[in-house]
Design a protein around this motif. Structure first.
Motif, PDB file in Angstrom:
ATOM      1  N   VAL A  17      29.395  31.263 -29.887  1.00  0.00           N
ATOM      2  CA  VAL A  17      29.064  29.958 -29.317  1.00  0.00           C
ATOM      3  C   VAL A  17      28.187  29.242 -30.327  1.00  0.00           C
ATOM      4  O   VAL A  17      27.269  29.832 -30.891  1.00  0.00           O
ATOM      5  CB  VAL A  17      28.306  30.101 -27.977  1.00  0.00           C
ATOM      6  CG1 VAL A  17      28.012  28.746 -27.374  1.00  0.00           C
ATOM      7  CG2 VAL A  17      29.091  30.960 -27.009  1.00  0.00           C
ATOM      8  N   GLU A  18      28.491  27.971 -30.558  1.00  0.00           N
ATOM      9  CA  GLU A  18      27.712  27.198 -31.517  1.00  0.00           C
ATOM     10  C   GLU A  18      27.377  25.836 -30.919  1.00  0.00           C
ATOM     11  O   GLU A  18      28.028  25.398 -29.962  1.00  0.00           O
ATOM     12  CB  GLU A  18      28.491  27.024 -32.819  1.00  0.00           C
ATOM     13  CG  GLU A  18      29.784  26.249 -32.672  1.00  0.00           C
ATOM     14  CD  GLU A  18      30.591  26.193 -33.954  1.00  0.00           C
ATOM     15  OE1 GLU A  18      30.215  26.845 -34.943  1.00  0.00           O
ATOM     16  OE2 GLU A  18      31.611  25.489 -33.966  1.00  0.00           O
ATOM     17  N   PRO A  19      26.371  25.162 -31.458  1.00  0.00           N
ATOM     18  CA  PRO A  19      26.055  23.812 -30.970  1.00  0.00           C
ATOM     19  C   PRO A  19      27.228  22.868 -31.223  1.00  0.00           C
ATOM     20  O   PRO A  19      27.960  23.017 -32.201  1.00  0.00           O
ATOM     21  CB  PRO A  19      24.847  23.396 -31.800  1.00  0.00           C
ATOM     22  CG  PRO A  19      24.297  24.644 -32.365  1.00  0.00           C
ATOM     23  CD  PRO A  19      25.440  25.605 -32.485  1.00  0.00           C
ATOM     24  N   LYS A  32      31.479  13.477 -20.446  1.00  0.00           N
ATOM     25  CA  LYS A  32      30.325  14.351 -20.255  1.00  0.00           C
ATOM     26  C   LYS A  32      29.633  14.598 -21.586  1.00  0.00           C
ATOM     27  O   LYS A  32      30.231  14.459 -22.647  1.00  0.00           O
ATOM     28  CB  LYS A  32      30.767  15.686 -19.665  1.00  0.00           C
ATOM     29  CG  LYS A  32      31.409  15.553 -18.308  1.00  0.00           C
ATOM     30  CD  LYS A  32      31.849  16.893 -17.792  1.00  0.00           C
ATOM     31  CE  LYS A  32      32.513  16.743 -16.441  1.00  0.00           C
ATOM     32  NZ  LYS A  32      32.946  18.034 -15.917  1.00  0.00           N
ATOM     33  N   GLU A  33      28.377  15.001 -21.506  1.00  0.00           N
ATOM     34  CA  GLU A  33      27.629  15.332 -22.718  1.00  0.00           C
ATOM     35  C   GLU A  33      27.766  16.829 -22.986  1.00  0.00           C
ATOM     36  O   GLU A  33      27.147  17.654 -22.320  1.00  0.00           O
ATOM     37  CB  GLU A  33      26.156  14.973 -22.565  1.00  0.00           C
ATOM     38  CG  GLU A  33      25.359  15.251 -23.808  1.00  0.00           C
ATOM     39  CD  GLU A  33      23.887  14.951 -23.638  1.00  0.00           C
ATOM     40  OE1 GLU A  33      23.122  15.379 -24.505  1.00  0.00           O
ATOM     41  OE2 GLU A  33      23.509  14.321 -22.649  1.00  0.00           O
ATOM     42  N   PHE A  34      28.608  17.173 -23.935  1.00  0.00           N
ATOM     43  CA  PHE A  34      28.807  18.574 -24.285  1.00  0.00           C
ATOM     44  C   PHE A  34      27.753  18.995 -25.295  1.00  0.00           C
ATOM     45  O   PHE A  34      27.456  18.273 -26.235  1.00  0.00           O
ATOM     46  CB  PHE A  34      30.210  18.791 -24.852  1.00  0.00           C
ATOM     47  CG  PHE A  34      31.290  18.548 -23.843  1.00  0.00           C
ATOM     48  CD1 PHE A  34      31.470  19.429 -22.787  1.00  0.00           C
ATOM     49  CD2 PHE A  34      32.112  17.443 -23.928  1.00  0.00           C
ATOM     50  CE1 PHE A  34      32.459  19.213 -21.843  1.00  0.00           C
ATOM     51  CE2 PHE A  34      33.106  17.216 -22.994  1.00  0.00           C
ATOM     52  CZ  PHE A  34      33.277  18.106 -21.946  1.00  0.00           C
ATOM     53  N   LYS A  35      27.195  20.187 -25.077  1.00  0.00           N
ATOM     54  CA  LYS A  35      26.125  20.679 -25.945  1.00  0.00           C
ATOM     55  C   LYS A  35      26.524  21.920 -26.726  1.00  0.00           C
ATOM     56  O   LYS A  35      25.859  22.288 -27.679  1.00  0.00           O
ATOM     57  CB  LYS A  35      24.884  20.983 -25.104  1.00  0.00           C
ATOM     58  CG  LYS A  35      24.338  19.755 -24.412  1.00  0.00           C
ATOM     59  CD  LYS A  35      23.182  20.108 -23.525  1.00  0.00           C
ATOM     60  CE  LYS A  35      22.715  18.891 -22.749  1.00  0.00           C
ATOM     61  NZ  LYS A  35      21.717  19.245 -21.749  1.00  0.00           N
ATOM     62  N   THR A  48      31.313  23.126 -23.677  1.00  0.00           N
ATOM     63  CA  THR A  48      30.492  23.398 -22.506  1.00  0.00           C
ATOM     64  C   THR A  48      29.299  22.448 -22.477  1.00  0.00           C
ATOM     65  O   THR A  48      28.840  21.991 -23.524  1.00  0.00           O
ATOM     66  CB  THR A  48      30.018  24.869 -22.480  1.00  0.00           C
ATOM     67  OG1 THR A  48      29.211  25.082 -21.331  1.00  0.00           O
ATOM     68  CG2 THR A  48      29.243  25.237 -23.719  1.00  0.00           C
ATOM     69  N   GLU A  49      28.825  22.174 -21.279  1.00  0.00           N
ATOM     70  CA  GLU A  49      27.652  21.316 -21.116  1.00  0.00           C
ATOM     71  C   GLU A  49      26.359  22.097 -21.318  1.00  0.00           C
ATOM     72  O   GLU A  49      25.280  21.524 -21.287  1.00  0.00           O
ATOM     73  CB  GLU A  49      27.668  20.668 -19.737  1.00  0.00           C
ATOM     74  CG  GLU A  49      28.835  19.709 -19.559  1.00  0.00           C
ATOM     75  CD  GLU A  49      28.909  19.146 -18.166  1.00  0.00           C
ATOM     76  OE1 GLU A  49      27.982  18.423 -17.773  1.00  0.00           O
ATOM     77  OE2 GLU A  49      29.893  19.452 -17.474  1.00  0.00           O
ATOM     78  N   PHE A  55      24.006  29.296 -22.513  1.00  0.00           N
ATOM     79  CA  PHE A  55      25.252  30.038 -22.325  1.00  0.00           C
ATOM     80  C   PHE A  55      25.008  31.532 -22.534  1.00  0.00           C
ATOM     81  O   PHE A  55      25.444  32.361 -21.739  1.00  0.00           O
ATOM     82  CB  PHE A  55      26.316  29.520 -23.295  1.00  0.00           C
ATOM     83  CG  PHE A  55      27.675  30.112 -23.075  1.00  0.00           C
ATOM     84  CD1 PHE A  55      28.549  29.550 -22.166  1.00  0.00           C
ATOM     85  CD2 PHE A  55      28.084  31.233 -23.780  1.00  0.00           C
ATOM     86  CE1 PHE A  55      29.810  30.094 -21.957  1.00  0.00           C
ATOM     87  CE2 PHE A  55      29.336  31.782 -23.583  1.00  0.00           C
ATOM     88  CZ  PHE A  55      30.204  31.211 -22.665  1.00  0.00           C
ATOM     89  N   ALA A  56      24.284  31.873 -23.591  1.00  0.00           N
ATOM     90  CA  ALA A  56      23.995  33.280 -23.887  1.00  0.00           C
ATOM     91  C   ALA A  56      23.165  33.920 -22.778  1.00  0.00           C
ATOM     92  O   ALA A  56      23.403  35.068 -22.397  1.00  0.00           O
ATOM     93  CB  ALA A  56      23.277  33.396 -25.221  1.00  0.00           C
ATOM     94  N   ALA A  57      22.198  33.184 -22.248  1.00  0.00           N
ATOM     95  CA  ALA A  57      21.368  33.716 -21.164  1.00  0.00           C
ATOM     96  C   ALA A  57      22.205  33.988 -19.920  1.00  0.00           C
ATOM     97  O   ALA A  57      22.023  35.009 -19.248  1.00  0.00           O
ATOM     98  CB  ALA A  57      20.243  32.744 -20.844  1.00  0.00           C
ATOM     99  N   GLU A  58      23.136  33.096 -19.627  1.00  0.00           N
ATOM    100  CA  GLU A  58      23.990  33.292 -18.454  1.00  0.00           C
ATOM    101  C   GLU A  58      24.938  34.471 -18.651  1.00  0.00           C
ATOM    102  O   GLU A  58      25.156  35.262 -17.743  1.00  0.00           O
ATOM    103  CB  GLU A  58      24.776  32.022 -18.156  1.00  0.00           C
ATOM    104  CG  GLU A  58      25.444  32.061 -16.803  1.00  0.00           C
ATOM    105  CD  GLU A  58      25.959  30.709 -16.368  1.00  0.00           C
ATOM    106  OE1 GLU A  58      27.041  30.686 -15.760  1.00  0.00           O
ATOM    107  OE2 GLU A  58      25.292  29.695 -16.632  1.00  0.00           O
TER     108      GLU A  58
END
Length: 68
Positions: A17-19, A32-35, A48-49, A55-58
């Motif tokens: 996963v990257e910014p 939407k504002e994707f981060k 993903t938003e 994302f990693a924490a989830e």
């Protein structure tokens, strides 16, 4: 399983996963504002938003709920 938009993705399918920087492509104007950008092992790309750290924490909380 992680819900990304309307798609369920197994954590084993996530390569990294990257910014996500929407300024790098000014023609792309999402509602939407994707981060974050999720790259899967099969090279599919999902936006993903969540930030990569969110994302990693989830994902890590999903692993902590697994019992053996």
């Amino acid at each position: 399983m992680q819900a990304i938009g309307k798609r369920l993705v197994s954590s084993e399918q996530v390569a990294f996963v990257e910014p996500f920087d929407s300024a790098s492509n000014p023609e792309f104007r999402p509602e939407k504002e994707f981060k974050g950008r999720v790259i899967l092992l099969d090279r599919d790309i999902l936006l993903t938003e969540q930030t990569p750290s969110e994302f990693a924490a989830e994902i890590s909380s999903c692993f902590s709920r697994v019992t053996m």
